[in-house]
Design an enzyme around this catalytic site. Structure first.
Site, short mmCIF file in Angstrom:
data_model
loop_
_atom_site.label_atom_id
_atom_site.label_comp_id
_atom_site.label_asym_id
_atom_site.label_seq_id
_atom_site.Cartn_x
_atom_site.Cartn_y
_atom_site.Cartn_z
N GLU A 43 -4.67 2.32 -4.26
CA GLU A 43 -3.20 2.22 -4.22
C GLU A 43 -2.76 0.94 -3.52
O GLU A 43 -1.68 0.84 -2.97
CB GLU A 43 -2.62 3.48 -3.55
CG GLU A 43 -2.58 3.53 -2.03
CD GLU A 43 -3.95 3.64 -1.35
OE1 GLU A 43 -4.96 3.30 -1.98
OE2 GLU A 43 -4.00 4.02 -0.18
N ASP A 92 -1.39 8.88 -10.64
CA ASP A 92 -1.52 7.80 -11.63
C ASP A 92 -0.14 7.31 -12.09
O ASP A 92 0.10 6.11 -12.21
CB ASP A 92 -2.29 8.29 -12.86
CG ASP A 92 -3.78 8.36 -12.59
OD1 ASP A 92 -4.21 7.95 -11.49
OD2 ASP A 92 -4.52 8.84 -13.47
N ASP A 103 0.86 -1.20 0.00
CA ASP A 103 0.00 0.00 0.00
C ASP A 103 0.89 1.24 0.00
O ASP A 103 1.83 1.36 0.80
CB ASP A 103 -0.88 -0.02 1.27
CG ASP A 103 -1.95 1.07 1.22
OD1 ASP A 103 -3.13 0.73 1.06
OD2 ASP A 103 -1.58 2.26 1.36
N ASN A 124 -1.65 12.85 -3.96
CA ASN A 124 -2.64 13.31 -4.96
C ASN A 124 -2.98 14.78 -4.75
O ASN A 124 -3.01 15.57 -5.70
CB ASN A 124 -3.94 12.51 -4.82
CG ASN A 124 -3.94 11.27 -5.71
OD1 ASN A 124 -3.30 11.25 -6.75
ND2 ASN A 124 -4.66 10.25 -5.28
N1 LIG Z 1 -4.27 9.23 -8.72
C1 LIG Z 1 -5.04 8.22 -8.34
N2 LIG Z 1 -5.50 8.20 -7.08
C2 LIG Z 1 -6.26 7.17 -6.68
C3 LIG Z 1 -6.59 6.11 -7.56
N3 LIG Z 1 -7.36 5.23 -6.87
C4 LIG Z 1 -7.49 5.70 -5.64
N4 LIG Z 1 -6.83 6.88 -5.49
C5 LIG Z 1 -6.72 7.75 -4.33
O1 LIG Z 1 -5.92 7.09 -3.35
C6 LIG Z 1 -6.21 7.72 -2.11
C7 LIG Z 1 -6.20 6.66 -1.02
O2 LIG Z 1 -6.28 7.35 0.17
P1 LIG Z 1 -6.33 6.63 1.56
O3 LIG Z 1 -7.11 5.35 1.46
O4 LIG Z 1 -6.84 7.64 2.56
O5 LIG Z 1 -4.86 6.20 1.89
P2 LIG Z 1 -3.54 7.07 2.01
O6 LIG Z 1 -3.75 8.50 1.78
O7 LIG Z 1 -2.52 6.41 1.13
O8 LIG Z 1 -3.13 6.83 3.50
P3 LIG Z 1 -2.42 5.59 4.13
O9 LIG Z 1 -2.79 4.41 3.29
O10 LIG Z 1 -2.97 5.50 5.52
O11 LIG Z 1 -0.97 5.85 4.12
C8 LIG Z 1 -7.57 8.39 -2.27
O12 LIG Z 1 -7.39 9.79 -2.20
C9 LIG Z 1 -8.04 8.00 -3.66
O13 LIG Z 1 -8.72 9.05 -4.31
C10 LIG Z 1 -6.10 6.17 -8.89
O14 LIG Z 1 -6.33 5.30 -9.71
N5 LIG Z 1 -5.33 7.23 -9.23
#
Ligand SMILES: Nc1nc2c(ncn2[C@@H]2O[C@H](COP(=O)(O)OP(=O)(O)OP(=O)(O)O)[C@@H](O)[C@H]2O)c(=O)[nH]1
Length: 407
Positions: free
Chosen positions: A331, A305, A288, A296
């Site tokens: 992710e 992406d 992860d 983002n």
């Molecule tokens: N750019 C992009 N962002 C994505 C995609 N799929 C999911 N996300 C973003 O990934 C982020 C995941 O955020 P969280 O689940 O809060 O996890 P995190 O910010 O990595 O926090 P931790 O996992 O606790 O470290 C969200 O803001 C989603 O919008 C994608 O295909 N592309």
């Protein structure tokens, strides 16, 4: 425990059933055929063109795919084609019988009636036996034997056109070419039929008009067989490509090119079962990206992406040929190592975390990884759940690290 299970790709999974079948003699024969075709197509321009014209899209397939395709065609079209041919055969038989009844009385010998009865039985056998290639060949040979025996038997009334109709010799190219789809069998069938027809035309007591009609009928049925065969092969290739592309779209993640959750679960379950059955070790890595939302928000979704794409490439390049990687969603990524003991799984995870840190250094992005090692009785979901728990422990402990479950 360690695994030897190869990570099967989509094509190999769907076609594994074909791969194991076929005796070594058949393999030798097809190897010989491929060498011959290779010489033909490599050596001269006209045979290549002819080969393409006759075989259609199948000519461009690699030999093993061509064999698979032919086999699947036989199975898929066996039902409808046998019914069609049965109808054609009955019509043709009746045609010959009616002609015979209206013919000169000198021809109504016991031998004639016997031959007609034999041919009727052979027809029935021929269509009942279509499922088995061996029996199809036997019945085909029986037909040719009867026709040739009749042709060489001296005496008036034997060498007549009705016999050819009764024997179904005109039907053979039409029936044989589409049904006996393997090129060698189809071409031999056509060659033998042509010889038989030439012999009939040479010996029959018929008017020139009848001879011409007979030859025309044969040529038409042979052409129909060829066209049918080519059309069917082209259709099969197109359907195959459609199915392949649908399968890819249903099981692949578009952004990274890795398997998606659905595709991974199917293949990983099978791979894990094989590993367990072989008494080998397996491990699941749950990856992860840390603070991805922040990345983002700071750099934009396009950068997000791009990071996911790079991570996908990194994971794919570091795994062995037997390992299976997927983007589960967002992710989150997962890897099944079907021969992953603790040392290998740990080293691989550390390497992935380090390489990703370098790859994404300009954005300060890092990776947390949880690892679960197979324990007796585990299903894939159990491994995933433990790896997930280990991942969240890694997050709690400060991220950018690797944690083993149950440590
Ligand atoms: N750019 C992009 N962002 C994505 C995609 N799929 C999911 N996300 C973003 O990934 C982020 C995941 O955020 P969280 O689940 O809060 O996890 P995190 O910010 O990595 O926090 P931790 O996992 O606790 O470290 C969200 O803001 C989603 O919008 C994608 O295909 N592309």
């Amino acid at each position: 425990m360690a695994s030897t299970t190869a990570a099967p790709g989509p094509t190999s999974v769907r076609r594994s059933g074909w791969r194991s079948c076929g005796p070594s003699w058949a393999r030798m024969q097809s190897a010989h055929r491929e060498r011959t075709i290779g010489r033909m197509t490599a050596g001269a321009r006209i045979p290549t063109t002819l080969w393409r014209l006759l075989e259609g899209a199948v000519a461009d397939l690699p030999p093993h795919e061509r064999r698979d395709l032919y086999r699947r065609q036989i199975l898929a079209l066996h039902g409808p084609l046998s019914n069609l041919l049965l109808v054609l055969a009955v019509v043709q038989f009746l045609h010959g019988l009616i002609w015979l009844l209206w013919a000169d009385e000198a021809m109504y010998s016991v031998a004639w009636r016997l031959a007609a009865g034999l041919l009727l039985v052979a027809l029935a056998l021929r269509f009942r036996a279509l499922e088995s290639v061996r029996r199809r060949r036997q019945v085909g040979l029986l037909f040719l034997a009867v026709v040739l025996a009749c042709l060489v038997t001296p005496g008036s009334g034997w060498q007549q056109l009705p016999l050819a109709y009764l024997a179904g010799v005109l039907l053979l190219p039409l029936a044989g070419l589409p049904l006996l789809v393997r090129p060698g069998v189809a071409w031999s069938g056509l060659g033998l039929c042509t010889l038989a027809v030439a012999a009939i035309l040479w010996q029959v007591q018929a008017t020139p008009g009848e001879r011409l009609a007979f030859a025309f009928y044969f040529a038409m049925s042979a052409c129909a067989g060829l066209v049918l065969r080519r059309a069917r092969a082209n259709l099969a290739v197109r359907l195959d490509r459609e199915v392949e592309s649908l399968w890819q779209r249903a099981t692949r993640d578009l952004l990274t090119g890795l398997l998606n959750r659905h595709g991974w679960l199917g293949l990983a379950n099978a791979s894990l079962s094989d590993a367990v059955a072989a008494g080998r070790q397996a491990a699941v890595l749950f990856l992860d990206v840390d603070h991805f939302k922040r990345t983002n928000d700071t750099h934009g979704h396009l950068v997000g992406d791009e990071l996911l794409r790079r991570l996908g490439q990194l994971v794919q390049s570091r795994l062995g040929p037997r390992d299976l990687a997927a983007r589960l969603g967002g992710e989150e990524f997962a890897c099944l190592l079907p021969d992953g003991d603790r040392a290998r799984a740990g080293a691989l995870a550390q390497r992935l975390a380090r390489d990703y840190r370098e790859l994404a250094s300009e954005y300060g992005s890092t990776l947390s990884i949880g690892i679960a090692l197979y324990q007796q009785g585990d299903l894939l979901n159990d491994l995933l759940a433990r790896a997930d728990a280990a991942l969240y422990q890694a997050k709690r402990e400060g991220r950018d690290r690797v944690v083993f479950a149950d440590d």
